[in-house]
Each structure stands twice: as structure tokens, then as C-alpha cells.
Design an enzyme around this catalytic site. Structure first.
Site, mmCIF file in Angstrom:
data_model
loop_
_atom_site.group_PDB
_atom_site.id
_atom_site.type_symbol
_atom_site.label_atom_id
_atom_site.label_comp_id
_atom_site.label_asym_id
_atom_site.label_seq_id
_atom_site.Cartn_x
_atom_site.Cartn_y
_atom_site.Cartn_z
ATOM 1 N N ASP A 85 43.328 18.960 63.004
ATOM 2 C CA ASP A 85 42.140 19.666 62.512
ATOM 3 C C ASP A 85 41.072 19.606 63.597
ATOM 4 O O ASP A 85 41.334 19.120 64.706
ATOM 5 C CB ASP A 85 41.643 19.064 61.181
ATOM 6 C CG ASP A 85 41.077 20.136 60.258
ATOM 7 O OD1 ASP A 85 40.154 20.841 60.679
ATOM 8 O OD2 ASP A 85 41.582 20.288 59.124
ATOM 9 N N HIS B 32 40.611 25.837 62.390
ATOM 10 C CA HIS B 32 40.681 24.362 62.351
ATOM 11 C C HIS B 32 41.296 23.780 63.628
ATOM 12 O O HIS B 32 41.968 22.752 63.577
ATOM 13 C CB HIS B 32 41.470 23.898 61.124
ATOM 14 C CG HIS B 32 40.692 24.026 59.844
ATOM 15 N ND1 HIS B 32 39.778 23.089 59.418
ATOM 16 C CD2 HIS B 32 40.671 25.015 58.907
ATOM 17 C CE1 HIS B 32 39.230 23.475 58.276
ATOM 18 N NE2 HIS B 32 39.753 24.651 57.939
ATOM 19 N N GLU C 268 40.621 28.959 56.087
ATOM 20 C CA GLU C 268 39.230 28.938 56.559
ATOM 21 C C GLU C 268 39.090 29.321 58.039
ATOM 22 O O GLU C 268 38.314 28.719 58.767
ATOM 23 C CB GLU C 268 38.636 27.546 56.338
ATOM 24 C CG GLU C 268 38.549 27.173 54.878
ATOM 25 C CD GLU C 268 38.009 25.763 54.647
ATOM 26 O OE1 GLU C 268 37.233 25.601 53.698
ATOM 27 O OE2 GLU C 268 38.387 24.847 55.376
HETATM 28 C C1 ACM Z 1 41.381 23.812 52.378
HETATM 29 O O1 ACM Z 1 40.838 23.103 51.517
HETATM 30 N N1 ACM Z 1 40.688 24.294 53.389
HETATM 31 C C2 ACM Z 1 42.786 24.147 52.305
#
Ligand code: ACM
Ligand code: ZN
Length: 633
Positions: A203, A277, A344
Site C-alpha cells: 500500500d 495505493h 480507490e
Molecule cells: C478498501 O477499503 N479500500 C477496499
């Protein structure tokens, strides 16, 4: 109660109890989580002693492994091992009873013997889990417990799971968890018959997996400046400051974790979260950014939309990078699935990037959502060449779902429903039931996080909403994001007991979920967790405080508790509440000039919840925020 047998299920089949049912005293009912599908309990018991022995097919290494596991679990507390012998009084036996499927078992406990039968070794393993939960709680201690009778109530249990996918996800990027801690997490979830460990390995705040062909991912990407304090409010790494916080798993570490998980019948699903991410990866390999990679791995500072954290999809180098990563991931992890994230993804830099725009033009993609979809399609093709299937978070639907993708639905169930109807496999992990990084009770007495997911919310989880083809829903899982989870001790606090609730709905099935029968078992598992020194949250004992404005604009406060049977006491006079202060009977109005409301819960004249102290200003603020739900109160 003089009954000889307690029957918990509609299917009561009573046999083999002649040696067990002669006593007049009722047996202690085992507090099992998850609750088995069918269970009858007799009045007598089996006692585990030094004379006990296990009989099994010694040519089967999996059964031998389960016997070893059983001994690892019981020997520290009992002080003795249970050897494998030809004529033992505990039998592990594989049968050709296909009705038990891959994970089902039958556990028969009689006064003089125990048998666990199953179609597959996983079933024997789950029978052993049930057996372990039937032993006294002291069995969970890591020190010898003298003077305990290691009794198991006589019982006949036939059991199998409702869902094949019963998982927990641990985010090891935002905070670092050691290999030993990861193993402990796997051990703890397996004890509740969960069978998937989703390992969120990468991440923005850390890349945690050694990729030998891309060494900078862990030389650089696994390290950030040390910080505590509120997530998103932290000061970014400063010029000249050393990145000393972090860590990564070598491929040898991963193999060790995989072997450990396999002994516990737990699948390990690696997640490489791309194309968003990816800030840590971009710091390690800045050439994969659209324009300007950040100079340091995130520490929990705000950066979204300002610093790039998205792989450039216009560059071929990105696909070469992903090929290298996924080649090593596919070789290392045996599971058929690789999770590629997809959530995201901030697309603003793609919008400005000439290479991304050129790719969109060349591939005839109408917007950046389609560019993300293009990337995911290519990831699926890449994984297929390596014999793997793709899972992604439900954002992978946006712009068009890859043909054989499995969807993990987190933004509610909608994405999962849509995908299942379109013929895709789905794993349900909706925030409102499955996000175990959220508060589990009154926020003012909980560690910092955002939003609410109480134990009862997790227990209400039904992964198969009406009108969805049930066969497309593989199951569900809890997700522990670690922004506000700095230690393993706290990871346990966030996971238990909500993980137990999820374990039960995923194994026993949501239609059999019975809250009033669940929470008393949770209390008994608190005792077991204490014996095992496993941290857990007692938040279910705290009062639920609901301030609201009445139609005439008066502030009122409703007090409640998840357990329903707690006594709630309060004060407005700045003294500590206890059972001698006013008892809550009906919604409260705020006395003139009151500054604080203090609340505590009791049961049987003993305090059980934390003292909650809220200012009237805070009550007003909360009431303001919930004006729209007043009608539901
Ligand atoms: C997430 O909670 N971004 C999968
Ligand atoms: Zn780009």
C-alpha cells in the site's frame, strides 16, 4: 432441569449414548463458536488423561499433522502429550461419507471414547477445533494447569460450513506486523474455523513482500519515518530524516507462513494493491509514475490528489514491472487466487499524463475508468498465463469487469450483487458488517478510528442478499485495515469478538444466527481468550448513547446496550455514575446548565461497561449530525 439431553437443532438424531446418558445431572453445554449445524449433548463426559491415545491412519501425513497440532494445543496446559497408537480412545477417521463434503465432520464423544470422522482431513481439523472448544477454558493456557479435570461433555455433532470462503484480511502495510504475529493471527482465526487469510501486502505506506527481481521495493518501499498520532494528521517525512519504521517478509518468511497456514487448513491470498495505493512502489521505482513520484513513503500524512500513488498505465514499463511482481507472487503462493486490489484509484494524474492519454487513445478508451479497466484486464490475462485467477475490490467493475474476475464487494453489497448477477464469483465484505477497523462501540471510549461497526452489526451479516444467485457468493470476510492499528495487541482487540461473529455467520449460516444465544457464548470465549492472553474488546458492554432532537427541538438522549439486559446508570451532576445514581428508564432531557452526561452499565450489581463521559456540546453535535434518522428512533 432434569433432562438428559439438550437438543439444539431440529434434526435430533440420538444414538450411541448408552454409556453417556445414565447420569441425572445435566452436563455443561459447550459454548461453541461457530455453533455447529447439529448437536446433541449427553449428561456424562469423557475425560482426557495421560492414558489417552489417538488412533489414525499413520500413513496419512495430514492426519498425523492434525494429531501434532492437537498436542501443540493441549500439552502446554495438560502437561502431557496424547500419543498416536494403534488402539487409542480418540479416533480420527476419514470415511467415504461424501455428505460431509470437504470441511464437514462428525464428532462423537462418549464416556470412554471420542471419534472424529470426516470425508477430508480439513473436516478432521474442524472436528478437532470443536473438541478443543469443549475442553475447559484452562486448556488455552500456555502453562501447566494442575488440578483440572480435562472433561469433554458427551455429544454427537454433525457439522459443515455454509460458506467456502470464511476469511479475515490483515493490512500489514500501514503498520508492520512481524512474521510471528502474522502466524499468530492465522492460528487465532483457524480456531474459529475460518479458512482464508487475505494478506494485504502492499500500500502507500509500505511494500512488505520481497520481490527478488525488484529489490528496491523492499530496500526503499518497506521503510518510512516513524510516527505516532492520528492517521492523516501526521507530519510527512522531513528532508534528512531517516526512514526507520517498517519491515518486509522475505520469500523464505512467506514460505514459513504458508506452511504454518496449510497446517491449519487456511488459504493465504496475497494482495498486491495496484494501480492505486502504490505510493511506496513509486518511491522505490519513480520511473513508474506518470509525472513525479513522491520522495518518501507515506507515514499517515494526507496526500491524496497531491502526491502520485498511481502506476502510470501509459508506460510499458508498468506492465513489465507487474509481470515481474506477479511472476514471483504466483510462484510463491499456492492459492489459485491473487488479489490485485484495484480500489480507490485516484485518476487525476492519469488525466494529466500524456502517456496515459495516448494509451487511452490507442486503445479507444473513453475515460480514465476505462483505463483502469484496461489495466485490470491486462492483469487478469497476465495472471492467467501464470495459472492464477484474479480478485479485485469492487471498483474493478467501473469501466467494465474483466471476464473471469472475482469481486470483493466492500462499498456495501451493491457491487457484489451486480457482479454475481453478471455471472462473477463474489466475496462479500461490506463495510457496515465486515470492517473491523471501525469503532465497535461508543467512540469516546474506543481507540481512534472512524465510523461504526458493532459486534451486532457483524453478527447481522448475510452475504447472500435476496435475489442473488447464491452459488456465485463464495462467502465473506472481515477486513482489518491498520491505519489506526499500531500493534498486534491492538489488532487482536479490533478482531475479537467481531471475528467470532463473522466466523459464526459464515460457518453456521446467517439463517441460524441467533443474537441472544450468541453473546452469552462470546462471554465464555472472553474467558478462553484471557487464558490464551489473546486481546479482545469488551465494547459490547458499553452503553449505546443516541442523542437526538425531538420535533419541538428539545435535545433528548436515548441509552441502550447491545446486550439488552444491562442496567444503565447516569449522572448529570459531575459525579461518577454507579448503581446508586439514577437508573435509566426512558429518554433523558438535559437539566438546565448541565455540562456533562456520565453513563455506566451494570449487570447483577457489578459494573461491566466503561464509564462514558460526554459533554452536552458533544451530545448536541451528534444530535445535529443524526437529525435525519430521528424518525427511526
Ligand atoms: C478498501 O477499503 N479500500 C477496499
Ligand atoms: Zn501516466
Amino acid at each position: 432441569m432434569k433432562k438428559l439431553l439438550f437438543i439444539f437443532t431440529t434434526a435430533s438424531f440420538l444414538f450411541g449414548f448408552s454409556a453417556c446418558s445414565h447420569k441425572d445431572t445435566p452436563n455443561r453445554v459447550p459454548a461453541l463458536i461457530p455453533q455447529p449445524q447439529e448437536m446433541t449433548v449427553g449428561a456424562d463426559h469423557f475425560t482426557l488423561t495421560r492414558r489417552a491415545a489417538i488412533t489414525l491412519d499413520t500413513s496419512n501425513p495430514q492426519l498425523m499433522g492434525i494429531a501434532r497440532y492437537f498436542n501443540q494445543k493441549v500439552a502446554p496446559a495438560t502437561g502431557f502429550e496424547v500419543p498416536v497408537e494403534k488402539h487409542g480412545n480418540i479416533e480420527f477417521k476419514l470415511t467415504d461419507d461424501a455428505a460431509l463434503e470437504t470441511e464437514g465432520y462428525r464428532l462423537l464423544v462418549k464416556q470412554g471414547e471420542i471419534s472424529i470422522t470426516a470425508h477430508q482431513p480439513a473436516g478432521i481439523f474442524y472436528g478437532v477445533q470443536t473438541l478443543l472448544q469443549m475442553l475447559p477454558s484452562e486448556i488455552k493456557s500456555d502453562r501447566e494447569q494442575p488440578g483440572i479435570d480435562w472433561t469433554v461433555p458427551c455429544a454427537d455433532i454433525t457439522d459443515k460450513p455454509q460458506f467456502a470462503w470464511r476469511g479475515l484480511m490483515l493490512d500489514v502495510s500501514r503498520h508492520w506486523f512481524t512474521k510471528e504475529e502474522v502466524k499468530k493471527y492465522i492460528d487465532e482465526l483457524a480456531e474459529y474455523k475460518m479458512n482464508v487469510f487475505h494478506w494485504h501486502l502492499t500500500d502507500d505506506q509500505g511494500w512488505r513482500l520481497e520481490i527478488k527481481s525488484l529489490p528496491r521495493l523492499t530496500e526503499v518501499g518497506a521503510w518510512r519515518a516513524p510516527r505516532v498520532g492520528q492517521w492523516w494528521q501526521r507530519e510527512p517525512q522531513q528532508p534528512g530524516e531517516e526512514a526507520t519504521y517498517g519491515g518486509f517478509y522475505t520469500q523464505e518468511d512467506v514460505k514459513e507462513v504458508l506452511a504454518y497456514a496449510a497446517e491449519r487448513y487456511v488459504r493465504v491470498i496475497p494482495e498486491i494493491d495496484v494501480p492505486g495505493h502504490s505510493l511506496a512502489a513509486l518511491v522505490a521505482y519513480p520511473e513508474l509514475a506518470c509525472m513525479q513520484a513522491p520522495s518518501a513513503v507515506g507515514v499517515g500524512n494526507k496526500f491524496y490528489g497531491e502526491d502520485e500513488n498511481t502506476l502510470c498505465v501509459g508506460k510499458d514499463a508498468t506492465f513489465e514491472f507487474m509481470d515481474k511482481v506477479l511472476t514471483e507472487v504466483a510462484a510463491l503462493f499456492p492459492d489459485e487466487y491473487v488479489h490485485i486490489g484495484g480500489d480507490e484509484c485516484f485518476k487525476g494524474f492519469w488525466h494529466k499524463c500524456p502517456r496515459c492519454q495516448a494509451r487511452m487513445k490507442a486503445e479507444n478508451l473513453k475515460d480514465e475508468n476505462e483505463l483502469q479497466s484496461y489495466f485490470i484486464h491486462r492483469m487478469e490475462s497476465l495472471l492467467k498465463t501464470k495459472g492464477k485467477k484474479l480478485i479485485g475490490w469492487d471498483e474493478i467493475i467501473d469501466g467494465g469487469l474483466a471476464p473471469d474476475a472475482t469481486v470483493m464487494s466492500w462499498r456495501g453489497m451493491e457491487g457484489g450483487i451486480k457482479s454475481a448477477k453478471a455471472g462473477h464469483h463474489v466475496i462479500m465484505t461490506p463495510t457496515e458488517h465486515c470492517y473491523i477497523d471501525l469503532w465497535q462501540g461508543e467512540p469516546s471510549v474506543e481507540p481512534d478510528t472512524y465510523s461504526m461497526c458493532r459486534l451486532k452489526d457483524s453478527y447481522r451479516f448475510n452475504p447472500v442478499p435476496d435475489s442473488v444467485p447464491a452459488e456465485m457468493i463464495l462467502g465473506g470476510q472481515g477486513n482489518l485495515w491498520a491505519e489506526s492499528v499500531p500493534t498486534f495487541h491492538h489488532a487482536e482487540y479490533m478482531t475479537w469478538p467481531r471475528g467470532w461473529a463473522l466466523a459464526e455467520v459464515l460457518w453456521t449460516g446467517p439463517t441460524k444466527a441467533d443474537w441472544e444465544r450468541f453473546w452469552p457464548r462470546v462471554e465464555q470465549h472472553f474467558v478462553r481468550a484471557e487464558q490464551a492472553q489473546i486481546n479482545y474488546a469488551r465494547s459490547m458492554y458499553n452503553a449505546i448513547v443516541t442523542p437526538y432532537y425531538t420535533a419541538d427541538g428539545t435535545l433528548e438522549v436515548k441509552l441502550d446496550s447491545e446486550l439488552g439486559n444491562l442496567d444503565i446508570y447516569y449522572t448529570f451532576d459531575n459525579t461518577d455514575p454507579d448503581r446508586f445514581t439514577p437508573k435509566y428508564e426512558a429518554p433523558l432531557r438535559i437539566p438546565k446548565n448541565a455540562t456533562w452526561l456520565r453513563i455506566v452499565t451494570y449487570r447483577d450489581n457489578q459494573p461491566v461497561g466503561k464509564v462514558i463521559t460526554l459533554t452536552v456540546k458533544e451530545l448536541e453535535k451528534r444530535a445535529e449530525n443524526t437529525r435525519h434518522v430521528v424518525g427511526n428512533l
